[in-house]
Write a protein that holds these residues in place. Structure first.
Motif, PDB file in Angstrom:
ATOM      1  N   LEU A 124     104.838  39.084  19.034  1.00 44.46           N
ATOM      2  CA  LEU A 124     104.725  40.413  19.640  1.00 44.46           C
ATOM      3  C   LEU A 124     104.760  41.520  18.575  1.00 44.46           C
ATOM      4  CD1 LEU A 124     106.999  39.978  22.809  1.00 44.46           C
ATOM      5  CD2 LEU A 124     104.522  39.613  22.585  1.00 44.46           C
ATOM      6  N   ARG A 125     104.190  41.214  17.421  1.00 42.87           N
ATOM      7  CA  ARG A 125     104.122  42.190  16.335  1.00 42.87           C
ATOM      8  C   ARG A 125     102.864  43.043  16.498  1.00 42.87           C
ATOM      9  NH1 ARG A 125     104.598  39.389  10.747  1.00 42.87           N
ATOM     10  NH2 ARG A 125     105.264  41.474  10.099  1.00 42.87           N
ATOM     11  N   PRO A 126     102.838  44.218  15.880  1.00 37.58           N
ATOM     12  CA  PRO A 126     101.641  45.074  15.966  1.00 37.58           C
ATOM     13  C   PRO A 126     100.387  44.329  15.518  1.00 37.58           C
ATOM     14  CG  PRO A 126     103.467  46.317  15.048  1.00 37.58           C
ATOM     15  CD  PRO A 126     103.936  44.888  15.161  1.00 37.58           C
ATOM     16  N   LEU A 127      99.282  44.639  16.206  1.00 42.10           N
ATOM     17  CA  LEU A 127      97.975  44.044  15.918  1.00 42.10           C
ATOM     18  C   LEU A 127      97.956  42.534  16.128  1.00 42.10           C
ATOM     19  CD1 LEU A 127      97.069  46.069  12.690  1.00 42.10           C
ATOM     20  CD2 LEU A 127      96.481  46.594  15.069  1.00 42.10           C
ATOM     21  N   GLY A 128      98.872  42.036  16.954  1.00 44.74           N
ATOM     22  CA  GLY A 128      98.874  40.602  17.249  1.00 44.74           C
ATOM     23  C   GLY A 128      99.287  39.751  16.074  1.00 44.74           C
ATOM     24  N   GLY A 129     100.145  40.289  15.198  1.00 48.33           N
ATOM     25  CA  GLY A 129     100.542  39.580  13.987  1.00 48.33           C
ATOM     26  C   GLY A 129     101.343  38.318  14.252  1.00 48.33           C
ATOM     27  N   ARG A 130     101.316  37.429  13.259  1.00 48.66           N
ATOM     28  CA  ARG A 130     102.006  36.150  13.373  1.00 48.66           C
ATOM     29  C   ARG A 130     103.460  36.254  12.918  1.00 48.66           C
ATOM     30  NH1 ARG A 130      98.624  32.496   9.239  1.00 48.66           N
ATOM     31  NH2 ARG A 130      96.968  33.361  10.537  1.00 48.66           N
ATOM     32  N   PHE A 131     104.231  35.201  13.175  1.00 42.69           N
ATOM     33  CA  PHE A 131     105.603  35.136  12.688  1.00 42.69           C
ATOM     34  C   PHE A 131     105.610  35.013  11.163  1.00 42.69           C
ATOM     35  CE2 PHE A 131     106.276  33.712  17.045  1.00 42.69           C
ATOM     36  CZ  PHE A 131     107.526  34.241  17.375  1.00 42.69           C
ATOM     37  N   PRO A 132     106.520  35.679  10.465  1.00 45.64           N
ATOM     38  CA  PRO A 132     106.643  35.470   9.023  1.00 45.64           C
ATOM     39  C   PRO A 132     106.945  34.005   8.698  1.00 45.64           C
ATOM     40  CG  PRO A 132     107.842  37.447   9.682  1.00 45.64           C
ATOM     41  CD  PRO A 132     107.416  36.758  10.939  1.00 45.64           C
ATOM     42  N   GLN A 133     107.817  33.394   9.525  1.00 45.33           N
ATOM     43  CA  GLN A 133     108.113  31.965   9.432  1.00 45.33           C
ATOM     44  C   GLN A 133     107.933  31.362  10.817  1.00 45.33           C
ATOM     45  OE1 GLN A 133     108.784  30.204   6.702  1.00 45.33           O
ATOM     46  NE2 GLN A 133     108.722  32.030   5.386  1.00 45.33           N
ATOM     47  N   PRO A 134     107.013  30.414  10.983  1.00 40.80           N
ATOM     48  CA  PRO A 134     106.779  29.836  12.317  1.00 40.80           C
ATOM     49  C   PRO A 134     108.058  29.245  12.888  1.00 40.80           C
ATOM     50  CG  PRO A 134     105.103  29.115  10.748  1.00 40.80           C
ATOM     51  CD  PRO A 134     106.156  29.811   9.948  1.00 40.80           C
ATOM     52  N   PRO A 135     108.402  29.553  14.149  1.00 38.55           N
ATOM     53  CA  PRO A 135     109.606  28.982  14.753  1.00 38.55           C
ATOM     54  C   PRO A 135     109.462  27.478  14.951  1.00 38.55           C
ATOM     55  CG  PRO A 135     108.349  30.228  16.371  1.00 38.55           C
ATOM     56  CD  PRO A 135     107.693  30.464  15.052  1.00 38.55           C
ATOM     57  N   GLN A 136     110.490  26.753  14.609  1.00 39.80           N
ATOM     58  CA  GLN A 136     110.453  25.295  14.699  1.00 39.80           C
ATOM     59  C   GLN A 136     110.289  24.855  16.151  1.00 39.80           C
ATOM     60  OE1 GLN A 136     113.857  23.370  12.984  1.00 39.80           O
ATOM     61  NE2 GLN A 136     112.991  21.316  13.160  1.00 39.80           N
ATOM     62  N   GLY A 137     109.357  23.941  16.366  1.00 39.26           N
ATOM     63  CA  GLY A 137     109.128  23.396  17.694  1.00 39.26           C
ATOM     64  C   GLY A 137     108.151  24.184  18.538  1.00 39.26           C
ATOM     65  N   PHE A 138     107.522  25.206  17.946  1.00 38.00           N
ATOM     66  CA  PHE A 138     106.581  26.053  18.676  1.00 38.00           C
ATOM     67  C   PHE A 138     105.275  26.197  17.899  1.00 38.00           C
ATOM     68  CE2 PHE A 138     110.669  27.304  20.270  1.00 38.00           C
ATOM     69  CZ  PHE A 138     110.463  27.667  21.593  1.00 38.00           C
ATOM     70  N   ALA A 139     104.191  26.339  18.629  1.00 37.78           N
ATOM     71  CA  ALA A 139     102.930  26.775  18.034  1.00 37.78           C
ATOM     72  C   ALA A 139     102.929  28.299  18.005  1.00 37.78           C
ATOM     73  CB  ALA A 139     101.754  26.256  18.858  1.00 37.78           C
ATOM     74  N   ASP A 140     102.440  28.880  16.925  1.00 38.08           N
ATOM     75  CA  ASP A 140     102.369  30.334  16.793  1.00 38.08           C
ATOM     76  C   ASP A 140     101.043  30.807  17.394  1.00 38.08           C
ATOM     77  OD1 ASP A 140     102.150  32.999  16.005  1.00 38.08           O
ATOM     78  OD2 ASP A 140     102.999  32.646  14.018  1.00 38.08           O
ATOM     79  N   TYR A 141     101.141  31.542  18.484  1.00 36.66           N
ATOM     80  CA  TYR A 141      99.953  32.034  19.190  1.00 36.66           C
ATOM     81  C   TYR A 141      98.989  32.757  18.254  1.00 36.66           C
ATOM     82  CZ  TYR A 141      97.309  34.950  22.537  1.00 36.66           C
ATOM     83  OH  TYR A 141      96.329  35.582  23.256  1.00 36.66           O
ATOM     84  N   ALA A 142      99.522  33.576  17.366  1.00 36.71           N
ATOM     85  CA  ALA A 142      98.670  34.372  16.481  1.00 36.71           C
ATOM     86  C   ALA A 142      97.943  33.523  15.453  1.00 36.71           C
ATOM     87  CB  ALA A 142      99.508  35.445  15.778  1.00 36.71           C
ATOM     88  N   VAL A 143      98.416  32.317  15.214  1.00 36.78           N
ATOM     89  CA  VAL A 143      97.752  31.390  14.304  1.00 36.78           C
ATOM     90  C   VAL A 143      96.706  30.564  15.043  1.00 36.78           C
ATOM     91  CG1 VAL A 143      98.086  29.379  12.803  1.00 36.78           C
ATOM     92  CG2 VAL A 143      99.733  31.264  12.756  1.00 36.78           C
ATOM     93  N   GLU A 144      97.046  30.134  16.248  1.00 40.47           N
ATOM     94  CA  GLU A 144      96.227  29.172  16.981  1.00 40.47           C
ATOM     95  C   GLU A 144      95.035  29.786  17.711  1.00 40.47           C
ATOM     96  OE1 GLU A 144      96.788  26.019  16.655  1.00 40.47           O
ATOM     97  OE2 GLU A 144      98.694  26.242  15.592  1.00 40.47           O
ATOM     98  N   VAL A 145      95.158  31.014  18.187  1.00 36.20           N
ATOM     99  CA  VAL A 145      94.162  31.553  19.113  1.00 36.20           C
ATOM    100  C   VAL A 145      92.948  32.225  18.469  1.00 36.20           C
ATOM    101  CG1 VAL A 145      93.838  33.354  20.867  1.00 36.20           C
ATOM    102  CG2 VAL A 145      95.646  31.671  21.130  1.00 36.20           C
TER     103      VAL A 145
END
Length: 257
Positions: A124-145
């Motif tokens: 939920l970062r501005p401009l649809g940004g990704r997590f600085p560090q991907p949360p363990q056990g989750f796919a990062d929407y901003a990376v995958e989509v």
């Protein structure tokens, strides 16, 4: 609204055919100063990519249950329409342990881990940004989509009479969402092609109706404001003028539309 608009996804398709360039969702976060405006075409593109991800990589099928643990946000609106496109039941603030898959924001990840199926996290970062560090056990929407296809076609037709949305303990079909949004718009007296300002959360039907479905069903647009209570009265009045608001949603404790 056309006679063939039987689901929220149908409403979006009609809006895209009618005027793809007009604004559809304008999002403010008054805690961060973020502003994002999405035209019908841009919003529909995000929906198509998300629906392709949901149907393809996540292997979701019509009737699957998705726990949606997100605040009122433009990306939440995208997920709601993507679920409608695939036929997945979006359970707003649903129980992750009982869901087939879960989509969660950064403050709901601990709860989301109760889901034994696919888990997707949104920064939920501005401009649809990704997590600085991907949360363990989750796919990062901003990376995958972003790499998903720009056009979507469901593997199976979506039944307008099937369950589509669960909010505040109430289950609605796709056709029921459209019909109820139309009734809400008529009852509230929304003008033609309204520009609706809503600071309501998405965890009630009223918030979803004013913040997405009623503007969509009337050929209008929404200015969706998160943390609107942090904006002072003068700034709020300026926003209404600059955004050319023609209808303001009532406060959370007002009567429902």
């Amino acid at each position: 609204m056309n006679a063939t608009d039987r689901t929220p996804a149908d409403l979006l398709s009609s809006a895209l055919a009618a005027d793809p360039a007009r604004p559809l969702v304008t999002f403010y976060d008054d805690a961060t100063g973020e502003r994002v405006e999405l035209s019908v075409a841009t919003f529909a593109n995000w929906v198509a990519k998300t629906a392709n991800y949901l149907q393809g990589d996540l292997a979701a099928e019509p009737g699957d249950r998705l726990a949606l643990l997100l605040p009122a946000h433009w990306q939440t609106a995208v997920w709601l329409l993507a679920c409608s496109s695939v036929g997945v039941v979006a359970e707003v603030d649903g129980d992750p342990a009982a869901a087939d898959l879960v989509v969660a924001g950064p403050d709901r990840l601990d709860a989301a881990r109760a889901c034994s199926g696919e888990r997707v996290a949104l920064a939920l970062r501005p401009l649809g940004g990704r997590f600085p560090q991907p949360p363990q056990g989750f796919a990062d929407y901003a990376v995958e989509v972003p790499g998903q296809g720009d056009r979507f076609a469901p593997f199976a037709p979506v039944d307008p009479g099937a369950a589509a949305l669960v909010v505040d303990g109430e289950e609605l079909t796709g056709a029921g969402v459209v019909a109820r949004a139309r009734t809400d718009a008529d009852t509230a007296g929304l003008p033609a092609a309204p520009r609706v300002l809503s600071g309501l959360p998405y965890d009630t039907w009223q918030g979803l109706s004013y913040g997405l479905y009623a503007p969509l069903v009337t050929g209008g647009s929404v200015v969706l404001c998160r943390h609107l209570d942090q904006l002072g009265a003068p700034a709020a009045a300026t926003r209404e003028t600059s955004e050319k608001i023609t209808f303001r949603a009532p406060l959370p404790h007002s009567d429902r539309p």
